[in-house]
Design a protein around this motif. Structure first.
Motif, mmCIF file in Angstrom:
data_model
loop_
_atom_site.group_PDB
_atom_site.id
_atom_site.type_symbol
_atom_site.label_atom_id
_atom_site.label_comp_id
_atom_site.label_asym_id
_atom_site.label_seq_id
_atom_site.Cartn_x
_atom_site.Cartn_y
_atom_site.Cartn_z
ATOM 1 N N VAL A 350 0.835 -1.206 0.000
ATOM 2 C CA VAL A 350 0.000 0.000 0.000
ATOM 3 C C VAL A 350 0.869 1.255 0.000
ATOM 4 O O VAL A 350 0.649 2.188 -0.785
ATOM 5 N N ILE A 351 1.863 1.297 0.850
ATOM 6 C CA ILE A 351 2.745 2.470 0.934
ATOM 7 C C ILE A 351 3.485 2.682 -0.384
ATOM 8 O O ILE A 351 3.574 3.805 -0.912
ATOM 9 N N LYS A 352 3.997 1.596 -0.950
ATOM 10 C CA LYS A 352 4.725 1.680 -2.214
ATOM 11 C C LYS A 352 3.811 2.169 -3.337
ATOM 12 O O LYS A 352 4.205 3.010 -4.167
ATOM 13 N N ALA A 353 2.557 1.653 -3.353
ATOM 14 C CA ALA A 353 1.608 2.082 -4.385
ATOM 15 C C ALA A 353 1.294 3.566 -4.256
ATOM 16 O O ALA A 353 1.200 4.289 -5.256
ATOM 17 N N CYS A 354 1.135 4.039 -3.016
ATOM 18 C CA CYS A 354 0.853 5.465 -2.788
ATOM 19 C C CYS A 354 2.032 6.335 -3.210
ATOM 20 O O CYS A 354 1.846 7.442 -3.739
ATOM 21 N N GLN A 355 3.236 5.851 -2.979
ATOM 22 C CA GLN A 355 4.428 6.644 -3.275
ATOM 23 C C GLN A 355 4.786 6.644 -4.753
ATOM 24 O O GLN A 355 5.196 7.654 -5.310
ATOM 25 N N GLU A 356 4.617 5.484 -5.410
ATOM 26 C CA GLU A 356 5.126 5.340 -6.771
ATOM 27 C C GLU A 356 4.047 5.460 -7.851
ATOM 28 O O GLU A 356 4.356 5.812 -8.974
ATOM 29 N N PHE A 357 2.798 5.142 -7.488
ATOM 30 C CA PHE A 357 1.760 5.096 -8.516
ATOM 31 C C PHE A 357 0.594 6.044 -8.233
ATOM 32 O O PHE A 357 -0.009 6.598 -9.136
ATOM 33 N N GLY A 358 0.268 6.202 -6.942
ATOM 34 C CA GLY A 358 -0.823 7.111 -6.575
ATOM 35 C C GLY A 358 -2.201 6.536 -6.798
ATOM 36 O O GLY A 358 -3.206 7.247 -6.666
ATOM 37 N N ILE A 359 -2.287 5.269 -7.133
ATOM 38 C CA ILE A 359 -3.572 4.594 -7.324
ATOM 39 C C ILE A 359 -3.315 3.097 -7.190
ATOM 40 O O ILE A 359 -2.239 2.613 -7.550
ATOM 41 N N PHE A 360 -4.279 2.366 -6.615
ATOM 42 C CA PHE A 360 -4.129 0.913 -6.557
ATOM 43 C C PHE A 360 -5.511 0.277 -6.462
ATOM 44 O O PHE A 360 -6.520 0.956 -6.223
ATOM 45 N N GLN A 361 -5.554 -1.022 -6.713
ATOM 46 C CA GLN A 361 -6.801 -1.762 -6.591
ATOM 47 C C GLN A 361 -6.657 -2.800 -5.496
ATOM 48 O O GLN A 361 -5.555 -3.313 -5.248
ATOM 49 N N VAL A 362 -7.790 -3.096 -4.828
ATOM 50 C CA VAL A 362 -7.756 -4.073 -3.747
ATOM 51 C C VAL A 362 -8.775 -5.184 -4.011
ATOM 52 O O VAL A 362 -9.855 -4.952 -4.562
ATOM 53 N N ILE A 363 -8.387 -6.399 -3.628
ATOM 54 C CA ILE A 363 -9.281 -7.547 -3.685
ATOM 55 C C ILE A 363 -9.337 -8.173 -2.295
ATOM 56 O O ILE A 363 -8.520 -7.846 -1.425
ATOM 57 N N ASN A 364 -10.330 -9.039 -2.086
ATOM 58 C CA ASN A 364 -10.535 -9.622 -0.749
ATOM 59 C C ASN A 364 -10.564 -8.515 0.306
ATOM 60 O O ASN A 364 -9.898 -8.572 1.337
ATOM 61 N N HIS A 365 -11.376 -7.514 0.012
ATOM 62 C CA HIS A 365 -11.386 -6.283 0.805
ATOM 63 C C HIS A 365 -12.454 -6.270 1.888
ATOM 64 O O HIS A 365 -12.509 -5.351 2.703
ATOM 65 N N GLY A 366 -13.342 -7.263 1.898
ATOM 66 C CA GLY A 366 -14.339 -7.343 2.963
ATOM 67 C C GLY A 366 -15.711 -6.823 2.599
ATOM 68 O O GLY A 366 -16.674 -7.018 3.358
ATOM 69 N N VAL A 367 -15.844 -6.130 1.469
ATOM 70 C CA VAL A 367 -17.174 -5.697 1.015
ATOM 71 C C VAL A 367 -17.711 -6.814 0.123
ATOM 72 O O VAL A 367 -17.128 -7.105 -0.926
#
Length: 553
Positions: A350-367
């Motif tokens: 998550v931290i790397k995605a925020c720093q390098e890409f600024g966007i990410f997708q999540v799966i198995n997220h609980g919704v």
């Protein structure tokens, strides 16, 4: 293969680089012909009646044809023959004029000036040059065919006279001072000629993109081969050739000066399987320094458009269109499994995605998937509800907690609208806002309240992961930093020409953090390394975007 298609011969198939994606091909070869395009006789005995016909055509159709216009049939035929000969000249001679430099006053190019970077080419060569002042530009024109300069100089003089005559009629019809459009507003004078060789499969390609003319006013002389189409009532219809008539198209600058009284039509060109097609266009264009604005006498309350120069207009209107419809899809957007057995790994992802890409997708997220599907279906049903019901929620008031708007909240003052409706409402605290939500579809409040609770939990889970990854106290983002919880749903109906419009403006999210649930229809794009790339929808994945407040934190 030679870039100029006019140098090709015996073409048996459409090259791959000229085949458009299925959604933007013309497809069927037979299109209905428009029989109600206004045909105006400029030699009519009642000049006031003719003026009213011109004004009515500009307001209701945005397109008209003129007869008895004062340009001799011999001159029209001679000019058309000159251009047909020009495109048949040896490739070595035409190569002298080949250029993609927008500043070159006399040039030939193929497809568009962006030939070297565009993904798909248009089936045309274009020869264009400036005509005013004549003595300044004529030495740069071709000296072949032999009488090119003689014939085209006379044609440019006569067509400019005609366009000035029509502009004077528009002045009278709108109540403007005679000569309003003279001088800087119509200083640049261009001839631009499109040539389309026969195409083996016209269903796959286009001769010209769908567009509206950005200039002041346009005159077109068609040949006998059909191909010009206008978009009317959401359908493409052909413009029938009438010998020795001329087509007049009010450009977007006339739309601005008329304070939105005039229409500027969207039009395109399709190709022909057996015959070459040549069309002569004459364009009057404002000088780059002149300030264009709605005519003062036509402003009843407030101007519809702000003041601008022509280069500013091109930058803000033409250049912000998406243009090509097919964009590359980004395959390296981080996809993070929140059920990862190693939570520290997930946090670092998550931290790397925020720093390098600024966007990410999540799966198995609980919704749960059923809740996601139910919520998506609820909103699809909502936008299909009768207009009378949705009107209860329509508002451009930013302070209203539950509202439906179109384009943006600045709809009444913005120059161009975005292709979307937006429904948004506050969700927290739930008991305070739920009674302002719609009671249709029947289960709206039940489903959306559960969705808002579950997605808020998910966002707090991600914010806690960010806390750990940054070494902040747990709960750093709780309370006032994340107090407001808003659901905002964008709905875009099918668009007849996606290359001309946008569903949302280019922006960065100004809030703390955003969660997006996409449907299976693509459309979301991010700017990466200076290029727009698509975000591929992944079923039941959720897109997470850190907002500008996280950047500040």
């Amino acid at each position: 293969m030679d870039i100029l298609i006019s140098n090709w011969s015996n073409v048996e198939f459409v090259p791959k680089t000229y085949i458009f994606p299925p959604e933007s091909r013309p497809g069927k070869l037979e299109f209905p012909i428009c029989n109600d395009i206004p045909l105006i006789d400029l030699a009519h005995n009642n000049s006031d009646e003719t003026i009213q016909q011109v004004i009515r055509a500009c307001q209701e159709f945005g397109f008209f044809q003129v007869i008895n216009h004062g340009i001799s049939e011999n001159l029209m035929d001679d000019t058309m023959n000159i251009y047909n000969e020009l495109f048949k000249l040896p490739s070595e001679y035409k190569a002298k004029f080949y250029s993609n430099d927008t500043n070159k006053s006399c040039k030939i190019f193929s497809s568009t000036l962006a030939y070297d970077t565009e993904e798909v080419h248009y089936w045309r060569d274009t020869f264009t040059h400036r005509c005013n002042p004549l003595e300044e530009h004529i030495p740069s024109w071709p000296d072949k065919p032999t009488n090119y300069r003689e014939v085209v100089s006379e044609y440019s003089i006569e067509t400019r006279k005609l366009l000035n005559k029509i502009l004077d009629m528009i002045c009278k019809g709108l109540g403007l001072n005679l000569g309003y459009f003279e001088g800087e507003l119509s200083k640049a004078h261009l001839i631009s000629v499109n040539h389309h060789i026969p195409c083996p499969n016209p269903s796959l390609t286009l001769g010209m993109p769908a567009h509206s003319d950005p200039n002041l006013i346009t005159m077109l002389q068609q040949g006998e081969v059909p191909g010009l189409q206008i978009l009317k009532d959401g359908k493409w219809i052909g413009v029938k050739h009438i010998p020795h008539t001329l087509i007049i198209i009010p450009g977007l600058q006339l739309k601005v000066i008329s304070n939105d009284r005039f229409i500027t039509p969207v039009h395109r060109v399709v190709t022909h399987p057996k015959e070459a097609r040549t069309t002569i266009g004459v364009f009057l264009v404002p000088s780059p320094e002149f300030l264009i604005k709605p005519a003062t006498t036509l402003i009843q309350t407030v101007p519809v458009f702000r003041d601008f120069t022509y280069p500013e207009f091109l930058e803000t209107f033409v250049d912000r269109r998406p243009g090509k419809i097919k964009f590359p899809v980004c395959h390296d957007i981080p996809l993070i499994d929140l059920a990862n057995n190693h939570p520290n790994d997930a946090i670092q992802q998550v931290i790397k995605a925020c720093q390098e890409f600024g966007i990410f997708q999540v799966i198995n997220h609980g919704v749960c998937e059923n809740l996601m599907d139910d919520t998506m279906n609820i909103y699809k049903e909502f936008f299909k509800l009768p207009s009378e019901y949705k009107a209860k929620f329509y508002s451009n008031d930013i302070n209203k907690s539950c509202r439906l708007c179109s384009s943006t909240l600045a709809y009444d003052t913005e120059e161009f609208h975005y292709w979307r409706d937006n429904f948004t409402h506050h969700c927290y605290p739930l008991e305070e806002y739920i009674m302002t939500w719609p009671n249709k579809p029947t289960k709206y409040r039940e489903v959306v309240s559960e969705y808002s609770i579950e997605t808020r939990k998910l966002l707090y889970k991600i914010l806690d992961m960010i806390c750990k990854g940054l070494g902040l106290e747990k709960g750093y983002f709780e309370g006032e930093l994340s107090k407001t919880n808003v659901i905002s749903v964008n709905h875009h109906i099918p668009c007849p020409n996606p290359s001309l419009t946008l569903g949302m403006p280019v922006h960065s999210d100004p809030n703390l953090i955003t969660l997006l649930q996409q449907c299976n229809v693509p459309g979301l794009q991010i700017l990466k390394d200076g290029k727009w790339i698509g975000v591929q929808p992944i079923p039941h994945a959720i897109v997470v975007i850190p907002g500008l407040q996280l950047k500040l934190s």
